[in-house]
Design an enzyme around this catalytic site. Sequence first.
Site, PDB file in Angstrom:
ATOM      1  N   ARG A  59     -41.217   9.020 -57.510  1.00 33.11           N
ATOM      2  CA  ARG A  59     -42.200   8.332 -58.242  1.00 33.11           C
ATOM      3  C   ARG A  59     -42.823   9.151 -59.021  1.00 33.11           C
ATOM      4  NH1 ARG A  59     -40.014   5.229 -54.653  1.00 33.11           N
ATOM      5  NH2 ARG A  59     -40.564   7.029 -53.605  1.00 33.11           N
ATOM      6  N   THR A  60     -43.646   9.843 -58.455  1.00 32.53           N
ATOM      7  CA  THR A  60     -44.852  10.664 -59.061  1.00 32.53           C
ATOM      8  C   THR A  60     -44.353  11.528 -60.125  1.00 32.53           C
ATOM      9  OG1 THR A  60     -46.007  10.591 -56.993  1.00 32.53           O
ATOM     10  CG2 THR A  60     -47.049  11.820 -58.483  1.00 32.53           C
ATOM     11  N   LYS A  87     -38.263  33.668 -52.806  1.00 29.63           N
ATOM     12  CA  LYS A  87     -38.056  35.018 -52.736  1.00 29.63           C
ATOM     13  C   LYS A  87     -39.578  35.719 -52.404  1.00 29.63           C
ATOM     14  CE  LYS A  87     -35.131  35.104 -56.642  1.00 29.63           C
ATOM     15  NZ  LYS A  87     -34.987  35.104 -58.115  1.00 29.63           N
ATOM     16  N   ARG A 109     -47.851  18.963 -57.128  1.00 27.37           N
ATOM     17  CA  ARG A 109     -47.983  18.578 -55.789  1.00 27.37           C
ATOM     18  C   ARG A 109     -47.544  19.686 -54.929  1.00 27.37           C
ATOM     19  NH1 ARG A 109     -44.777  13.234 -53.650  1.00 27.37           N
ATOM     20  NH2 ARG A 109     -46.369  12.416 -54.485  1.00 27.37           N
ATOM     21  N   HIS A 137     -54.259  11.775 -53.179  1.00 28.10           N
ATOM     22  CA  HIS A 137     -53.173  11.513 -54.157  1.00 28.10           C
ATOM     23  C   HIS A 137     -53.895  10.624 -55.307  1.00 28.10           C
ATOM     24  CE1 HIS A 137     -49.400  10.750 -56.009  1.00 28.10           C
ATOM     25  NE2 HIS A 137     -49.023  10.099 -55.019  1.00 28.10           N
TER      26      HIS A 137
HETATM   27  N1   CP Z   1     -45.757   7.286 -53.916  1.00 31.53           N
HETATM   28  C1   CP Z   1     -45.359   8.613 -54.087  1.00 31.53           C
HETATM   29  O1   CP Z   1     -46.081   9.541 -53.945  1.00 31.53           O
HETATM   30  O2   CP Z   1     -43.939   8.484 -54.253  1.00 31.53           O
HETATM   31  P1   CP Z   1     -42.985   9.958 -54.459  1.00 31.53           P
HETATM   32  O3   CP Z   1     -43.522  10.765 -53.065  1.00 31.53           O
HETATM   33  O4   CP Z   1     -41.712   9.525 -54.671  1.00 31.53           O
HETATM   34  O5   CP Z   1     -43.695  10.550 -55.455  1.00 31.53           O
END
Ligand code: CP
Length: 307
Positions: A59-60, A87, A109, A137
């Site tokens: 999603r993100t 590496k 992320r 998040h």
């Molecule tokens: N909600 C969320 O962060 O989903 P993903 O880990 O798929 O990005």
Amino acid sequence: MTALSTKHLLGIKDLTPDDINLILDTAESFKEVINRPIKKVPSLRDLTIANLFFENSTRTKLSFELAEKRLSADVINFAASSSSVKKGETLIDTVNNILAMKVDMVVMRHPNPGAAVFLSKHIDAKIVNAGDGAHEHPTQALLDAFSIKQTLGSVKGKKIAIIGDILHSRVALSNIFCLQKLGAEVMVCGPTTLIPKYIESLGVKVENNLRKALEWCDVANMLRIQLERQDIKFFPSLREYTMLFGLNKEILDSLSKKIVVMHPGPINRGVEITSDVADSDQSIILEQVENGVAVRMAVLFLLAGRG
Ligand code: CP
């Protein structure tokens, strides 16, 4: 107010209530844009944004990429699993090499809590935290607040129960900060072993009984059990967890009022939520995903100083 008080989006903790309201108001305009036949605006056509994912995402990652493209930014994507990180290249070296290609903004992320803050101290580009370990998040919390506002009219005064694996959840912490800044009451619910001891110091209620949490709340935000972050056993079995903390249609229908059901995804169907609840008319799970694009457009637009 037309500008954010922060250079980066590292966590909801750093945002003021005015910042959050500005993002949510701006997202409303972008939601209208992405529902038009032509879903694109030229706002960021002079910017290049790098999406750096050191941890898996569906999603993100897709939502940020779509938000950037809807704003006409140039986009490059980096997945650590297929990069020179394998590496031995460090985070700073990796990012500095990407920035040498004239990148203006970084969406990252990372599995380590604090990775986005660390990066912000070493590079000049604007940084958006797309999830750092079990820490924050922020865009998930913003899209969750936006979705509650769209569904219930406001966040202020609403009762939100966050249910599940609170200990390993960045979504829980960012949601607590965001919802409280917007005037909601927050409860966390789950097995004692999955609720961090410090949580009450944040001013949230703690409940270990699922039915009591559901009877209290207007919105239940169901979280996934994050087995990938659990190196010891926090409960006897998934079956027992589901019996005590899983949301099924029978419990939902037996409540004295109709509550809204949310989940940040990915869902473990049949564990924290059954399919008939996830797909019911009380679930706004796919609205959350739709709203994520508008909210991320708002964040990128405002951090770029285009407000
Ligand atoms: N909600 C969320 O962060 O989903 P993903 O880990 O798929 O990005």
